[in-house]
Write a protein that holds these residues in place. Sequence first.
Motif, PDB file in Angstrom:
ATOM      1  N   GLY A 124       0.792  -1.228   0.000  1.00  0.00           N
ATOM      2  CA  GLY A 124       0.000   0.000   0.000  1.00  0.00           C
ATOM      3  C   GLY A 124       0.818   1.267   0.000  1.00  0.00           C
ATOM      4  N   ARG A 125       2.115   1.137  -0.313  1.00  0.00           N
ATOM      5  CA  ARG A 125       2.984   2.307  -0.333  1.00  0.00           C
ATOM      6  C   ARG A 125       3.112   2.856  -1.748  1.00  0.00           C
ATOM      7  NH1 ARG A 125       3.056   4.028   4.384  1.00  0.00           N
ATOM      8  NH2 ARG A 125       4.872   5.307   3.837  1.00  0.00           N
ATOM      9  N   GLN A 126       3.415   4.125  -1.839  1.00  0.00           N
ATOM     10  CA  GLN A 126       3.675   4.805  -3.100  1.00  0.00           C
ATOM     11  C   GLN A 126       5.043   5.464  -2.975  1.00  0.00           C
ATOM     12  OE1 GLN A 126       0.371   7.304  -4.193  1.00  0.00           O
ATOM     13  NE2 GLN A 126       1.535   8.419  -5.746  1.00  0.00           N
ATOM     14  N   VAL A 127       5.848   5.434  -4.027  1.00  0.00           N
ATOM     15  CA  VAL A 127       7.220   5.938  -3.954  1.00  0.00           C
ATOM     16  C   VAL A 127       7.401   7.059  -4.968  1.00  0.00           C
ATOM     17  CG1 VAL A 127       9.664   5.373  -4.098  1.00  0.00           C
ATOM     18  CG2 VAL A 127       8.039   3.655  -3.263  1.00  0.00           C
ATOM     19  N   VAL A 128       7.953   8.181  -4.492  1.00  0.00           N
ATOM     20  CA  VAL A 128       8.228   9.311  -5.376  1.00  0.00           C
ATOM     21  C   VAL A 128       9.662   9.767  -5.159  1.00  0.00           C
ATOM     22  CG1 VAL A 128       7.332  10.994  -3.705  1.00  0.00           C
ATOM     23  CG2 VAL A 128       7.493  11.614  -6.118  1.00  0.00           C
ATOM     24  N   LEU A 129      10.350  10.050  -6.252  1.00  0.00           N
ATOM     25  CA  LEU A 129      11.720  10.544  -6.211  1.00  0.00           C
ATOM     26  C   LEU A 129      11.721  12.044  -6.498  1.00  0.00           C
ATOM     27  CD1 LEU A 129      14.851  10.197  -6.244  1.00  0.00           C
ATOM     28  CD2 LEU A 129      14.633   9.708  -8.694  1.00  0.00           C
ATOM     29  N   LEU A 130      12.306  12.837  -5.588  1.00  0.00           N
ATOM     30  CA  LEU A 130      12.440  14.275  -5.769  1.00  0.00           C
ATOM     31  C   LEU A 130      13.886  14.577  -6.149  1.00  0.00           C
ATOM     32  CD1 LEU A 130      10.411  15.614  -2.684  1.00  0.00           C
ATOM     33  CD2 LEU A 130       9.587  14.924  -4.944  1.00  0.00           C
ATOM     34  N   ALA A 131      14.073  15.148  -7.327  1.00  0.00           N
ATOM     35  CA  ALA A 131      15.422  15.414  -7.836  1.00  0.00           C
ATOM     36  C   ALA A 131      15.596  16.912  -8.048  1.00  0.00           C
ATOM     37  CB  ALA A 131      15.657  14.654  -9.136  1.00  0.00           C
ATOM     38  N   GLU A 132      16.452  17.533  -7.230  1.00  0.00           N
ATOM     39  CA  GLU A 132      16.731  18.959  -7.381  1.00  0.00           C
ATOM     40  C   GLU A 132      17.934  19.184  -8.293  1.00  0.00           C
ATOM     41  OE1 GLU A 132      16.111  21.635  -3.938  1.00  0.00           O
ATOM     42  OE2 GLU A 132      16.183  19.780  -2.764  1.00  0.00           O
ATOM     43  N   GLU A 133      18.070  20.420  -8.776  1.00  0.00           N
ATOM     44  CA  GLU A 133      19.155  20.789  -9.684  1.00  0.00           C
ATOM     45  C   GLU A 133      19.222  19.832 -10.865  1.00  0.00           C
ATOM     46  OE1 GLU A 133      20.599  23.555  -9.309  1.00  0.00           O
ATOM     47  OE2 GLU A 133      20.044  24.024  -7.250  1.00  0.00           O
ATOM     48  N   ALA A 134      18.054  19.478 -11.386  1.00  0.00           N
ATOM     49  CA  ALA A 134      17.988  18.472 -12.441  1.00  0.00           C
ATOM     50  C   ALA A 134      18.636  18.932 -13.737  1.00  0.00           C
ATOM     51  CB  ALA A 134      16.522  18.087 -12.698  1.00  0.00           C
ATOM     52  N   GLN A 135      18.829  20.240 -13.893  1.00  0.00           N
ATOM     53  CA  GLN A 135      19.497  20.738 -15.110  1.00  0.00           C
ATOM     54  C   GLN A 135      20.937  20.256 -15.191  1.00  0.00           C
ATOM     55  OE1 GLN A 135      18.869  22.744 -12.508  1.00  0.00           O
ATOM     56  NE2 GLN A 135      20.923  23.427 -11.949  1.00  0.00           N
ATOM     57  N   ALA A 136      21.505  19.814 -14.055  1.00  0.00           N
ATOM     58  CA  ALA A 136      22.896  19.346 -14.031  1.00  0.00           C
ATOM     59  C   ALA A 136      23.010  17.848 -14.320  1.00  0.00           C
ATOM     60  CB  ALA A 136      23.529  19.666 -12.676  1.00  0.00           C
ATOM     61  N   MET A 137      21.903  17.166 -14.510  1.00  0.00           N
ATOM     62  CA  MET A 137      21.950  15.719 -14.746  1.00  0.00           C
ATOM     63  C   MET A 137      22.497  15.404 -16.137  1.00  0.00           C
ATOM     64  SD  MET A 137      18.490  14.055 -13.208  1.00  0.00           S
ATOM     65  CE  MET A 137      18.136  14.117 -11.462  1.00  0.00           C
ATOM     66  N   PRO A 138      23.431  14.437 -16.219  1.00  0.00           N
ATOM     67  CA  PRO A 138      23.879  13.986 -17.533  1.00  0.00           C
ATOM     68  C   PRO A 138      22.720  13.368 -18.317  1.00  0.00           C
ATOM     69  CG  PRO A 138      25.347  13.211 -15.786  1.00  0.00           C
ATOM     70  CD  PRO A 138      24.134  13.761 -15.112  1.00  0.00           C
ATOM     71  N   VAL A 139      22.812  13.436 -19.624  1.00  0.00           N
ATOM     72  CA  VAL A 139      21.759  12.875 -20.476  1.00  0.00           C
ATOM     73  C   VAL A 139      21.571  11.393 -20.195  1.00  0.00           C
ATOM     74  CG1 VAL A 139      21.160  12.323 -22.876  1.00  0.00           C
ATOM     75  CG2 VAL A 139      22.016  14.605 -22.290  1.00  0.00           C
ATOM     76  N   ASP A 140      22.668  10.650 -20.003  1.00  0.00           N
ATOM     77  CA  ASP A 140      22.566   9.213 -19.740  1.00  0.00           C
ATOM     78  C   ASP A 140      21.830   8.927 -18.429  1.00  0.00           C
ATOM     79  OD1 ASP A 140      23.912   8.740 -22.069  1.00  0.00           O
ATOM     80  OD2 ASP A 140      25.838   8.270 -21.119  1.00  0.00           O
ATOM     81  N   GLY A 165      14.344  22.075 -11.593  1.00  0.00           N
ATOM     82  CA  GLY A 165      15.548  22.541 -12.266  1.00  0.00           C
ATOM     83  C   GLY A 165      15.434  23.949 -12.797  1.00  0.00           C
ATOM     84  N   GLN A 166      16.573  24.491 -13.192  1.00  0.00           N
ATOM     85  CA  GLN A 166      16.640  25.809 -13.802  1.00  0.00           C
ATOM     86  C   GLN A 166      16.178  25.713 -15.256  1.00  0.00           C
ATOM     87  OE1 GLN A 166      20.683  27.215 -13.142  1.00  0.00           O
ATOM     88  NE2 GLN A 166      20.601  26.571 -11.000  1.00  0.00           N
ATOM     89  N   PRO A 167      15.946  26.847 -15.922  1.00  0.00           N
ATOM     90  CA  PRO A 167      15.450  26.803 -17.305  1.00  0.00           C
ATOM     91  C   PRO A 167      16.327  25.994 -18.256  1.00  0.00           C
ATOM     92  CG  PRO A 167      15.228  29.013 -16.409  1.00  0.00           C
ATOM     93  CD  PRO A 167      15.989  28.225 -15.390  1.00  0.00           C
ATOM     94  N   GLU A 168      17.596  25.816 -17.920  1.00  0.00           N
ATOM     95  CA  GLU A 168      18.464  24.986 -18.758  1.00  0.00           C
ATOM     96  C   GLU A 168      17.952  23.553 -18.859  1.00  0.00           C
ATOM     97  OE1 GLU A 168      20.847  28.419 -17.252  1.00  0.00           O
ATOM     98  OE2 GLU A 168      19.470  26.967 -16.362  1.00  0.00           O
ATOM     99  N   LEU A 169      17.179  23.122 -17.851  1.00  0.00           N
ATOM    100  CA  LEU A 169      16.594  21.781 -17.912  1.00  0.00           C
ATOM    101  C   LEU A 169      15.683  21.641 -19.130  1.00  0.00           C
ATOM    102  CD1 LEU A 169      15.933  18.981 -16.722  1.00  0.00           C
ATOM    103  CD2 LEU A 169      14.210  20.099 -15.279  1.00  0.00           C
ATOM    104  N   ASP A 170      14.913  22.676 -19.422  1.00  0.00           N
ATOM    105  CA  ASP A 170      14.032  22.638 -20.591  1.00  0.00           C
ATOM    106  C   ASP A 170      14.845  22.489 -21.878  1.00  0.00           C
ATOM    107  OD1 ASP A 170      11.819  23.054 -18.929  1.00  0.00           O
ATOM    108  OD2 ASP A 170      12.074  25.209 -19.016  1.00  0.00           O
ATOM    109  N   GLN A 171      15.988  23.156 -21.931  1.00  0.00           N
ATOM    110  CA  GLN A 171      16.845  23.050 -23.111  1.00  0.00           C
ATOM    111  C   GLN A 171      17.403  21.639 -23.255  1.00  0.00           C
ATOM    112  OE1 GLN A 171      19.831  26.131 -22.713  1.00  0.00           O
ATOM    113  NE2 GLN A 171      18.303  27.677 -22.167  1.00  0.00           N
ATOM    114  N   THR A 172      17.802  21.045 -22.128  1.00  0.00           N
ATOM    115  CA  THR A 172      18.326  19.676 -22.169  1.00  0.00           C
ATOM    116  C   THR A 172      17.258  18.694 -22.632  1.00  0.00           C
ATOM    117  OG1 THR A 172      19.886  20.142 -20.382  1.00  0.00           O
ATOM    118  CG2 THR A 172      19.366  17.836 -20.788  1.00  0.00           C
ATOM    119  N   LEU A 173      16.055  18.844 -22.108  1.00  0.00           N
ATOM    120  CA  LEU A 173      14.980  17.912 -22.455  1.00  0.00           C
ATOM    121  C   LEU A 173      14.526  18.075 -23.901  1.00  0.00           C
ATOM    122  CD1 LEU A 173      12.831  18.061 -19.189  1.00  0.00           C
ATOM    123  CD2 LEU A 173      14.448  16.294 -19.897  1.00  0.00           C
TER     124      LEU A 173
END
Length: 297
Positions: A124-140, A165-173
């Motif tokens: 009955g559990r639900q799991v969510v991952l919160l990722a900050e500064e996501a604009q710094a994540m490598p594409v892989d 993430g910062q607006p750069e995240l939109d550019q990466t995606l």
Amino acid sequence: MSALYLRHFGLRAAPFGITPDPAFFYAGNTRGALLEALVYAVEQGAGIIKLSGEVGSGKTMLCRMLAARLPAHIDVLYLLNPRLGPDEVMAALGDELGLQLDGQRADVVLRALHAELIARHAGGRQVVLLAEEAQAMPVDTLEALRLLTNLETASHKLLQIVLFGQPELDQTLALPQLRQFNERITQHFAMPRLPPALLPEYLQCRLAAAGRNAPLPFSLGALWLLTRTSQGTVRRVNILADKALLAAYADDAQQISARHLRQAIADSAFRPARRHGTWLACALAVVGLILAALLWR
């Protein structure tokens, strides 16, 4: 000095600290609505959720508020280092889930994660991952997270992901290799800048949360300088307001004047924005500040 500074302005705590403290959450300027939308999206099981905003716009505060507001049956995981590679991020998620996966092959780690998520879902559990500064994540790494969202039952995702993430995240995606990831994002949110008319309300909210029960102590000149220099970024507002309060305390003054704001600006890395636009636009901004300040007196 800190205790004397607080007593001077009738405060229980420092009102403009830059550490995200839920007690100082400002729900205006759509922030309250954004929080409600994020909570609803997570509760409904949306796969990947994205919130973007400029540096210092309040994303981390919103992330903390989201974690605090989620129901008790939702387990919150944090990705603390966005620069991890794919295998490292899988191991980090294993650590967050309490698994001992050091030195295991990537396929073993993935099976262990899947088994743990299945077990939590069955309980009955639900799991969510919160990722900050996501604009710094490598594409892989982003691609590895997308593959994790493939883990599901017949009707439920086993893992949800919220990217901050910062607006750069939109550019990466927008990169072609992340087209599949981008298509998995079910909710897009954006953090707005703080408009000049809401600056007095924001300051009053923070001061009240710190224990002050008195009119707004900032003069109109101070508000105008704070507006021009902060450019709607709440972190800048907090830094400059805190320095201006200290300058006023050093003068034994109860009101923060334009001079105190200029001292705060001189003691920071920020500078007032150049004046662009027409005279009418500037005049309207001044009128808005005056009206807002009068309402909060």
